[in-house]
Enzyme design. Structure first.
Site, PDB file in Angstrom:
ATOM      1  N   GLY A 166       0.818  -1.199   0.000  1.00 54.74           N
ATOM      2  CA  GLY A 166       0.000   0.000   0.000  1.00 54.74           C
ATOM      3  C   GLY A 166       0.852   1.249   0.000  1.00 54.74           C
ATOM      4  O   GLY A 166       0.497   2.271  -0.605  1.00 54.74           O
ATOM      5  N   THR A 167       1.992   1.181   0.685  1.00 51.99           N
ATOM      6  CA  THR A 167       2.893   2.335   0.749  1.00 51.99           C
ATOM      7  C   THR A 167       3.412   2.703  -0.632  1.00 51.99           C
ATOM      8  O   THR A 167       3.450   3.884  -1.004  1.00 51.99           O
ATOM      9  CB  THR A 167       4.069   2.040   1.698  1.00 51.99           C
ATOM     10  OG1 THR A 167       3.555   1.876   3.029  1.00 51.99           O
ATOM     11  CG2 THR A 167       5.089   3.172   1.691  1.00 51.99           C
TER      12      THR A 167
ATOM     13  N   GLN B 236      -7.329   0.140   4.873  1.00 51.37           N
ATOM     14  CA  GLN B 236      -8.046  -0.450   6.002  1.00 51.37           C
ATOM     15  C   GLN B 236      -9.459  -0.909   5.646  1.00 51.37           C
ATOM     16  O   GLN B 236     -10.062  -1.673   6.399  1.00 51.37           O
ATOM     17  CB  GLN B 236      -8.105   0.535   7.170  1.00 51.37           C
ATOM     18  CG  GLN B 236      -6.783   0.785   7.855  1.00 51.37           C
ATOM     19  CD  GLN B 236      -6.237  -0.440   8.577  1.00 51.37           C
ATOM     20  OE1 GLN B 236      -6.971  -1.346   8.959  1.00 51.37           O
ATOM     21  NE2 GLN B 236      -4.923  -0.474   8.767  1.00 51.37           N
TER      22      GLN B 236
ATOM     23  N   ALA C  47      -2.579  -6.331   0.464  1.00 47.72           N
ATOM     24  CA  ALA C  47      -3.183  -7.651   0.630  1.00 47.72           C
ATOM     25  C   ALA C  47      -3.182  -8.139   2.077  1.00 47.72           C
ATOM     26  O   ALA C  47      -4.116  -8.812   2.515  1.00 47.72           O
ATOM     27  CB  ALA C  47      -2.456  -8.668  -0.250  1.00 47.72           C
ATOM     28  N   HIS C  48      -2.144  -7.803   2.835  1.00 49.92           N
ATOM     29  CA  HIS C  48      -2.016  -8.383   4.174  1.00 49.92           C
ATOM     30  C   HIS C  48      -3.008  -7.797   5.189  1.00 49.92           C
ATOM     31  O   HIS C  48      -3.105  -8.286   6.316  1.00 49.92           O
ATOM     32  CB  HIS C  48      -0.577  -8.231   4.695  1.00 49.92           C
ATOM     33  CG  HIS C  48      -0.183  -6.834   5.064  1.00 49.92           C
ATOM     34  ND1 HIS C  48      -0.064  -6.424   6.372  1.00 49.92           N
ATOM     35  CD2 HIS C  48       0.125  -5.764   4.307  1.00 49.92           C
ATOM     36  CE1 HIS C  48       0.321  -5.160   6.401  1.00 49.92           C
ATOM     37  NE2 HIS C  48       0.438  -4.736   5.162  1.00 49.92           N
TER      38      HIS C  48
ATOM     39  N   CYS D 209       1.401  12.862  21.600  1.00 42.41           N
ATOM     40  CA  CYS D 209       2.686  13.499  21.889  1.00 42.41           C
ATOM     41  C   CYS D 209       2.470  14.638  22.867  1.00 42.41           C
ATOM     42  O   CYS D 209       1.623  15.502  22.648  1.00 42.41           O
ATOM     43  CB  CYS D 209       3.308  14.032  20.603  1.00 42.41           C
ATOM     44  SG  CYS D 209       3.330  12.882  19.232  1.00 42.41           S
TER      45      CYS D 209
END
Length: 378
Positions: free
Chosen positions: A70-71, A178, A199-200, A327
């Site tokens: 996806g990246t 997602q 896919a994962h 943060c």
């Protein structure tokens, strides 16, 4: 007992996907670019997978390009979409995945674009009026908004975004990592230029994904070095990964409704039990089922002396989840998403994410361990 509730990070392989991939690994080792019979057999498997995916998404096989992740798909869409179409203004939110945010930041640092951030509320909802204002006040923009946030689960109305982008001639990239396989995507109706899959995230293999590129928008490759993917991505194709991806998506669409009911039931049950059993518990992001990704539940726990050890203690108990805190300063390493929605920096947050393999027994075990960490007298 070992419990896996980190499915938003990655999902276990479906046994049917493993079987399909194993057959390919065992017998179809040819290079798809080779013209001999072994190569042609491998090429046929890739094209069959491409057609399967295209049919499920109601689009043309020519609009599906396989990637390593996806990246990579996000980077290809953003970098090539902006550079090849001479876009100088981009719009996104501060809640996007780093595959999107870091790519935009690099382009802004290089002077390629001016970057604008759409306002979001304390649950991660997009301010659509502000989005339209940004579109109105700038030349043709590149808009990147994810369908569902990977940390807090809040959904974006991508049909509405698509309509706005069409109205103002903007390019629309949507990170659907997602939600692919969890919601139907009809690309014959959705007004999107780029759409992404890994896919994962849907019980397929790691190391493979795809980028949908609407036929109305042409881009050049991000990766050169070969004529693969119709000259759009150099590199020998991951044949068994591509076959596994198509099989996983096919299974996901066939079983989508029953899995959604099962998983939403677990999420709702866990929410109700946490509210009863943990005084002061809160939830990050939307919890309304119509506005929230049913696989993700982000829980904000009360601040205690053991807050920093929460994930560690869950891991010791055999429970795999993920999370952190907002943060508290610019130098802290924390969740940029929780910081963006104004979550407390002192309250530990845990993302529990479910899959079709998650069970009520696993949720009950997790709740029991949480009760030990947060007794009623906290």
């Amino acid at each position: 007992m070992r419990v896996y509730l980190d499915n938003a990070a990655t999902t276990p392989l479906d046994p049917e996907v493993i079987k399909e991939m194993y057959k390919v690994m065992e017998t179809n080792f040819g290079n798809p670019s080779s013209i001999h019979s072994h190569g042609r057999e491998a090429r046929a498997l890739i094209e069959k997978a491409r057609k399967t995916i295209a049919n499920l998404l109601h689009t043309s096989p020519a609009e599906i390009f396989f990637t390593s992740s996806g990246t990579e798909a996000d980077n290809t869409a953003i970098r090539c979409g902006i550079v090849d179409h001479h876009i100088t203004h981009a719009i996104t939110t501060r809640l996007e995945h780093h595959a999107v945010l870091h790519t935009f930041e690099a382009l802004e640092k290089a002077g390629t674009i001016k970057l604008s951030f759409v306002n979001t509320d304390d649950k991660g909802n997009v301010d659509y009026a502000h989005l339209e204002e940004l579109l109105q006040n700038n030349e043709r923009s590149f808009v990147s908004l994810m369908h569902a946030n990977n940390e807090i689960g809040t959904l974006t109305d991508i049909e509405r975004v698509g309509d706005l982008c069409e109205q103002y001639n903007a390019i629309f990239h949507c990170d659907t990592v997602q939600t692919m396989g969890h919601y139907p995507h009809d690309l014959s109706k959705l007004k999107v230029n780029f759409l992404v899959c890994a896919a994962h995230k849907l019980h397929g293999p790691k190391g493979v994904g795809f980028l949908h590129v609407n036929h109305k928008l042409k881009i050049k490759p991000l990766i050169y070095g070969g004529s693969q993917e119709r000259n759009m991505r150099g590199g020998t194709e991951n044949v068994y990964g591509i076959v596994g991806l198509a099989k996983a998506l096919e299974i996901a669409y066939a079983e989508m409704e029953q899995h959604q009911q099962h998983i939403q039931g677990l999420k709702t049950y866990m929410m109700e039990q946490l509210k009863e059993q943990v005084p002061g518990v809160q939830f990050n992001g939307e919890t309304d089922p119509d506005k929230s990704l049913y696989t993700v539940l982000n829980v904000s726990f009360p601040d205690t002396d053991m807050a920093d050890m929460l994930l560690f203690n869950l891991d010791i108990a055999g429970i795999s989840a993920s999370g952190g805190s907002a943060c508290s300063s610019g130098t802290d390493i924390g969740s940029h998403v929780l910081t963006a929605i104004g979550a407390s920096a002192t309250r530990p947050s845990v993302r529990f994410s479910f899959s079709k393999y998650s069970t009520k027994e696993e949720v009950d075990y997790t709740l029991a361990k949480i009760r030990e960490l947060f007794p009623v007298n906290v």
